[in-house]
Design a protein around this motif. Structure first.
Motif, mmCIF file in Angstrom:
data_model
loop_
_atom_site.group_PDB
_atom_site.id
_atom_site.type_symbol
_atom_site.label_atom_id
_atom_site.label_comp_id
_atom_site.label_asym_id
_atom_site.label_seq_id
_atom_site.Cartn_x
_atom_site.Cartn_y
_atom_site.Cartn_z
ATOM 1 N N ARG A 22 18.606 20.517 4.336
ATOM 2 C CA ARG A 22 17.829 19.142 4.174
ATOM 3 C C ARG A 22 17.802 18.354 5.320
ATOM 4 N N ARG A 23 18.783 18.074 5.917
ATOM 5 C CA ARG A 23 19.250 17.221 7.064
ATOM 6 C C ARG A 23 18.198 17.384 8.207
ATOM 7 N N ALA A 24 18.171 18.740 8.299
ATOM 8 C CA ALA A 24 17.162 19.244 9.586
ATOM 9 C C ALA A 24 15.835 18.915 9.310
ATOM 10 N N LEU A 25 15.585 19.008 8.007
ATOM 11 C CA LEU A 25 14.300 18.844 7.473
ATOM 12 C C LEU A 25 13.667 17.376 7.611
ATOM 13 N N SER A 26 14.744 16.470 7.259
ATOM 14 C CA SER A 26 14.450 15.203 7.437
ATOM 15 C C SER A 26 14.374 14.754 9.049
ATOM 16 N N ASP A 27 15.064 15.323 9.707
ATOM 17 C CA ASP A 27 14.862 15.109 11.160
ATOM 18 C C ASP A 27 13.602 15.545 11.730
ATOM 19 N N VAL A 28 12.854 16.235 11.117
ATOM 20 C CA VAL A 28 11.700 17.063 11.497
ATOM 21 C C VAL A 28 10.524 15.607 11.032
ATOM 22 N N SER A 29 10.915 15.376 9.869
ATOM 23 C CA SER A 29 10.152 14.059 9.595
ATOM 24 C C SER A 29 10.183 12.947 10.307
ATOM 25 N N LEU A 30 11.397 12.676 10.832
ATOM 26 C CA LEU A 30 11.661 11.661 11.755
ATOM 27 C C LEU A 30 10.939 11.667 13.122
ATOM 28 N N GLU A 314 6.508 10.884 2.183
ATOM 29 C CA GLU A 314 7.418 10.126 1.223
ATOM 30 C C GLU A 314 8.482 9.570 2.054
ATOM 31 N N GLU A 315 8.990 10.377 3.144
ATOM 32 C CA GLU A 315 10.208 9.638 3.972
ATOM 33 C C GLU A 315 9.726 8.839 4.729
ATOM 34 N N TRP A 316 8.532 8.832 5.322
ATOM 35 C CA TRP A 316 7.818 7.827 6.060
ATOM 36 C C TRP A 316 7.780 6.411 5.452
ATOM 37 N N LYS A 317 7.264 6.384 4.427
ATOM 38 C CA LYS A 317 7.182 5.122 3.228
ATOM 39 C C LYS A 317 8.480 4.397 3.289
ATOM 40 N N LYS A 318 9.662 5.445 3.259
ATOM 41 C CA LYS A 318 10.973 4.880 2.890
ATOM 42 C C LYS A 318 11.583 4.089 4.174
ATOM 43 N N ILE A 319 11.435 4.958 5.353
ATOM 44 C CA ILE A 319 11.813 4.533 6.694
ATOM 45 C C ILE A 319 11.167 3.071 7.303
ATOM 46 N N ARG A 320 9.755 3.405 7.163
ATOM 47 C CA ARG A 320 8.980 2.219 7.845
ATOM 48 C C ARG A 320 7.901 2.010 6.791
ATOM 49 N N PRO A 321 8.446 1.321 5.724
ATOM 50 C CA PRO A 321 7.265 0.766 4.731
ATOM 51 C C PRO A 321 6.240 -0.084 5.493
ATOM 52 N N GLY A 322 6.497 -0.732 6.634
ATOM 53 C CA GLY A 322 5.597 -1.650 7.215
ATOM 54 C C GLY A 322 4.398 -0.863 7.659
ATOM 55 N N ASP A 323 4.535 0.420 8.157
ATOM 56 C CA ASP A 323 3.446 1.045 8.583
ATOM 57 C C ASP A 323 2.333 1.236 7.289
ATOM 58 N N TRP A 324 2.734 1.446 6.189
ATOM 59 C CA TRP A 324 2.167 1.504 4.838
ATOM 60 C C TRP A 324 1.406 0.247 4.344
ATOM 61 N N GLU A 325 2.049 -0.712 4.779
ATOM 62 C CA GLU A 325 1.461 -2.239 4.212
ATOM 63 C C GLU A 325 0.402 -2.325 5.110
ATOM 64 N N MET A 326 0.596 -2.203 6.494
ATOM 65 C CA MET A 326 -0.597 -2.436 7.358
ATOM 66 C C MET A 326 -1.754 -1.363 6.999
ATOM 67 N N GLN A 327 -1.591 -0.182 6.817
ATOM 68 C CA GLN A 327 -2.655 0.591 6.076
ATOM 69 C C GLN A 327 -3.618 -0.114 5.089
ATOM 70 N N MET A 328 -2.803 -0.678 4.055
ATOM 71 C CA MET A 328 -3.531 -1.421 2.974
ATOM 72 C C MET A 328 -4.237 -2.424 3.333
ATOM 73 N N ASN A 329 -3.793 -3.208 4.353
ATOM 74 C CA ASN A 329 -4.588 -4.351 4.892
ATOM 75 C C ASN A 329 -5.823 -3.854 5.785
ATOM 76 N N LEU A 330 -5.722 -2.748 6.435
ATOM 77 C CA LEU A 330 -6.876 -2.408 7.300
ATOM 78 C C LEU A 330 -7.967 -1.651 6.272
ATOM 79 N N ASP A 331 -7.405 -1.040 5.383
ATOM 80 C CA ASP A 331 -8.543 -0.221 4.385
ATOM 81 C C ASP A 331 -8.772 -0.820 3.287
ATOM 82 N N GLY A 332 -7.817 -1.925 3.017
ATOM 83 C CA GLY A 332 -8.231 -2.552 1.586
ATOM 84 C C GLY A 332 -8.031 -1.791 0.205
ATOM 85 N N GLU A 333 -7.203 -0.749 0.451
ATOM 86 C CA GLU A 333 -6.774 0.056 -0.559
ATOM 87 C C GLU A 333 -5.387 0.636 -0.439
ATOM 88 N N VAL A 334 -4.849 0.911 -1.303
ATOM 89 C CA VAL A 334 -3.566 1.992 -1.289
ATOM 90 C C VAL A 334 -3.700 3.546 -1.263
#
Length: 335
Positions: A22-30, A314-334
């Motif tokens: 599971r740790r190796a799988l998360s490392d790939v996501s990272l 899912e892991e991306w949103k936990k580690i860098r939530p700011g990336d997804w907030e910017m996506q909301m601002n650019l696209d105007g939707e979640v």
């Protein structure tokens, strides 16, 4: 051999024995989250959940073709061979098969994996996508795929269709390229090839001035078959060379068995550059890579690409939530 991670098992397991997996799988996501210049290479496996039927099931496309041509025996590989055009009966089978595939692709919807590739682009991480697929699902999501009489551009083209474009047809004589029309698909479905409008116009113009008649070519789907060159082959080679000079730092190979010679060469050349930057080569596919890929592929995620990209996001949103907030601002939707 590459490290193999059983995706379905690791996603469902809470066992202490699977902690390292599971740790190796998360490392790939990272690795995906940290990467800045990702090259994606994809095959038919990323479209499995799109609604396009497979070829070999009882309701598959091969069965439909066999029902229409019960006296003809054509293998799956032969259906994509340029030698089909040497025989009128086999060319009819090809046209029928491709028409059915075209109709299914039109009705299909992009998968989670297609959306993931498009998100890599909107987040500025995608260097380029190279796909073996001819279904055009990347185009539907706004990934500029070039071609269609405009060639391929170093900066503008984001997705390269290595095996052509099912949404186009071209003349076998003058090579004029057209967007596929509904009436032409109907003719293909009946095993017939439409005449080329450009050749027809040229011939009629010559008749009007009593000049010698010129041949009228027929239209064929603008996809690349076995043993024939890609019309944009030189452009693709130039893009690949350019992309390797841009220092890609991650290579994602998704939903392909890596059997086609040209694709294998492309993957190996990109992998060499990625490893030169201490990046990783990740292979996401149900079947394992052969021994040929030892020392080239670092990690094999054994499982469905849709489930893997969902895990990464899912892991991306936990580690860098700011990336997804910017996506909301650019696209105007979640997203």
């Amino acid at each position: 051999m590459p490290t193999t991670l059983d995706l379905a098992h690791l996603l469902s397991s809470t066992s202490h024995e699977d902690f390292s997996g599971r740790r190796a799988l998360s490392d790939v996501s990272l690795s995906v989250i940290k990467a800045r210049r990702i090259v994606v290479v994809s095959g038919a496996g990323i479209s499995c959940s799109s609604g396009i039927p497979d070829f070999r099931s009882p309701q598959g496309l091969y069965s439909l073709v066999k029902a229409k041509y019960p006296d003809q025996v054509v293998s799956g590989k032969e259906l994509f061979s340029s030698s089909l055009f040497l025989n009128p009966s086999t060319s009819s089978i090809f046209y029928t098969f491709i028409a059915e595939l075209s109709l299914q692709c039109q009705a299909a919807q992009p998968t989670k994996t297609h959306h993931f590739i498009a998100r890599l682009e909107t987040k500025g991480k995608l260097l380029r996508s190279y796909t073996q697929n001819v279904d055009g699902l990347e185009r539907r999501l706004g990934l500029e795929s070039g071609g269609r009489g405009k060639g391929l551009k170093k900066k503008e083209t984001k997705n390269v269709e290595l095996h052509g474009d099912l949404g186009r047809v071209r003349c076998v004589v003058c090579w004029k390229d057209y967007e596929t029309r509904e009436e032409w698909v109907k003719m293909f479905r009946d095993g017939d090839a439409p005449d080329c409008p450009t050749c027809q116009d040229r011939c009629e113009e010559r008749i009007s001035r009593n000049a010698r008649l010129t041949p009228i070519g027929t239209l064929r789907p603008s996809i690349v078959l076995y043993d024939e060159p890609h019309p944009l082959g030189d452009d693709i080679g130039q893009l690949q060379t350019y992309d390797m000079s841009r220092s890609p730092d991650l290579l994602l190979i998704m939903g392909t068995s890596l059997k086609v010679h040209g694709l294998k060469r492309l993957v190996k050349e990109f992998a060499k550059v990625v490893h030169g930057r201490n990046g990783k080569v990740i292979f996401i596919n149900q079947t394992a890579p052969s021994k040929e890929w030892q020392g080239i592929i670092d990690v094999h995620i054994q499982g469905e690409t849709d489930k893997w990209v969902q895990k990464v996001e899912e892991e991306w949103k936990k580690i860098r939530p700011g990336d997804w907030e910017m996506q909301m601002n650019l696209d105007g939707e979640v997203v």
